[in-house]
Write a protein that holds these residues in place. Sequence first.
Motif, PDB file in Angstrom:
ATOM      1  N   GLN A 122      49.776 -38.879  29.753  1.00  0.00           N
ATOM      2  CA  GLN A 122      49.465 -37.913  28.691  1.00  0.00           C
ATOM      3  C   GLN A 122      50.012 -38.343  27.337  1.00  0.00           C
ATOM      4  O   GLN A 122      49.678 -37.740  26.318  1.00  0.00           O
ATOM      5  N   LYS A 147      53.179 -31.514  30.351  1.00  0.00           N
ATOM      6  CA  LYS A 147      52.397 -30.823  31.372  1.00  0.00           C
ATOM      7  C   LYS A 147      52.934 -30.976  32.788  1.00  0.00           C
ATOM      8  O   LYS A 147      52.676 -30.138  33.653  1.00  0.00           O
ATOM      9  N   TYR A 191      52.924 -38.062  25.998  1.00  0.00           N
ATOM     10  CA  TYR A 191      53.654 -36.971  25.361  1.00  0.00           C
ATOM     11  C   TYR A 191      54.536 -37.540  24.246  1.00  0.00           C
ATOM     12  O   TYR A 191      55.276 -38.503  24.467  1.00  0.00           O
ATOM     13  N   THR A 212      56.782 -27.522  34.463  1.00  0.00           N
ATOM     14  CA  THR A 212      56.358 -26.168  34.135  1.00  0.00           C
ATOM     15  C   THR A 212      57.494 -25.182  34.383  1.00  0.00           C
ATOM     16  O   THR A 212      58.393 -25.419  35.195  1.00  0.00           O
ATOM     17  N   ASP A 221      52.343 -28.044  20.817  1.00  0.00           N
ATOM     18  CA  ASP A 221      52.506 -26.773  21.510  1.00  0.00           C
ATOM     19  C   ASP A 221      53.392 -25.855  20.654  1.00  0.00           C
ATOM     20  O   ASP A 221      54.445 -26.284  20.161  1.00  0.00           O
TER      21      ASP A 221
END
Length: 594
Positions: free
Chosen positions: A175, A192, A177, A195, A185
């Motif tokens: 991803q 992701k 990040y 969580t 966000d």
Amino acid sequence: MSRKTRAAAAAGVAVVLGLTTAACGGGSDSDDKGSSSSGGKAAYNAAITDVVNPSTTKGGTLNLWTSQDADSWDPARGYYAFVWNLNRLYTRKLVEYAAVPGKAGLELQADLAEALPTISDDKLTYTFKLRSGLKWDDGAPITSKDVKYGIERVWAADAINGGPVYLPGLLDQGQNYPGPYKDTDPEKLGLKSVTTPDDSTIEFKLQKPSSDFIYLLAMPGSGPVPQKRDTGAQYGSAPAASGPYMFKEGGIQPGKSVAWVRNPNWDQATDPIRKALPDAINLTITTNADDLDSRLISGTADLDVGQTGVQAAARTKVLTDPNLKANADTPTTGFLRYAGLATSVAPLDNIECRKAVIYAADPTTLQSARGGPIAGGDIGTSMLPPNIAGSDAKYDPFNRLQGKSQPEEAKKALAACGKPNGFDTIIAVRNNREAEVKTAEALQAALKVSGINAKIEQYDGAQQPSITGAPDNVKKKGYGIIIGGWGADYPTGSGYMQPLADSRFIPDNGNYNLAEIKDPAIDKLFDDAAAETDATKAADIYSQINHKIMEGAYYLPFVVDKALNYRNPRLTNVYIHDAFGMVDFQAVGVSDGK
């Protein structure tokens, strides 16, 4: 850990992962060694296996000293072993190493979490529930979001660098990040694969099983950080405290001192690991190691947090005076001491020139520079210490155990690399570690016999990440030989060797792959080992990696480290923690209440 990190043996969380693991913890010379029969009293080497002077008495001030400032007090950036150890004072994690001596100290226990994780049948999902009643030093509740945010900071390499970078390799999963500072966000919690269904629950989702994952959650960088108090690159100047101690206001004076006081919002009922005996803890930073030793012996200093051993003059005093010796220990720390041979600096970009350095080095004088076989350690033969599964004491590819330099072999290697008359290079070494400087001098003298002229350049060890840890600077300065030392980040072959040999672990700053090894075959073997849930098979893979490192002549091992350290007789609850290879600082108290 140095990073850093951390002497350990493969053990601990077998019950969690369903693995079979083996351990052989640190020890010392068999003669005059303390044991469980010492009844907790002070004796030479007693702290290796026992708690010396056990007590539950609270109060007083613990006076720590060091000749090396921290690389950073930011949990995500610090990488020195003693910094990770001290981090236990103020940073709690989901899991933590048990606070006991011996092999049992290698076991992971629930810390912020109320229990070890629930792991899905496919071993891809780890679920933790936090204990109730957890608070920051300012009284705010510690939530699962704080844990996730703290972990996300490891991705912010542009601002948060110098620390270990294992987690992105397992949790980024393509991803890309960018870290919380560039996170789009709204809550800056966009990673992701992690969580937080509610404030007391955190889940980690892996793409493939990893036998090492839970160890990564015990690293300081996996601790929580409150987003509202995060100051990015400046966070290390005033970190928030989740543990029993917090930094005194204005208590961090770089290069001078650090002061911790009790965290009034820490609740012993929520913490099964820490007892928090002293009322205050002071750390004094000096540049005079001999003066530090004098203070230890006189009793005005309690411990040297560097735990790399007293200097030569004090060593003689301690070993020849029975009263002093009874308050000293020489554990096998789990560290290796070595030189990295920089492949980015000619002519050490040639394997034969690297071999020439290894053959020309004198194993015995290098061992003597570290303090000899008793206080310095055994001659090193490879890059996997004996307390990590996969190590083989008989593996000696450069015939170092014979104890002498090999000028004829060095001459052959020099001819093969096109430098028959030798070459010039630079040895880089920290200026505040006497044993390292003496090692550099011993190496310099041995190399000269074979025509290798090595100039020694000393530098401030606190600046390691940006000096020898910065590949561009190493190349610019021509640092062909870099003196180093390493202990396991966590107790497996990857926890020891990956930062030293995986090409994916070479950051712009804070690099510990001093040789700058870039071998796809080695990288793949690390991946194979991480996916292997059979510890015996994983150990075999780590053995293969060790062989490839030595076959490439990337490192010159000096010794399997031992360190003669002195402990103030007034200290209580003193023991060597096998996960750090040194005294467990958070456990120590003082008997006189001062």
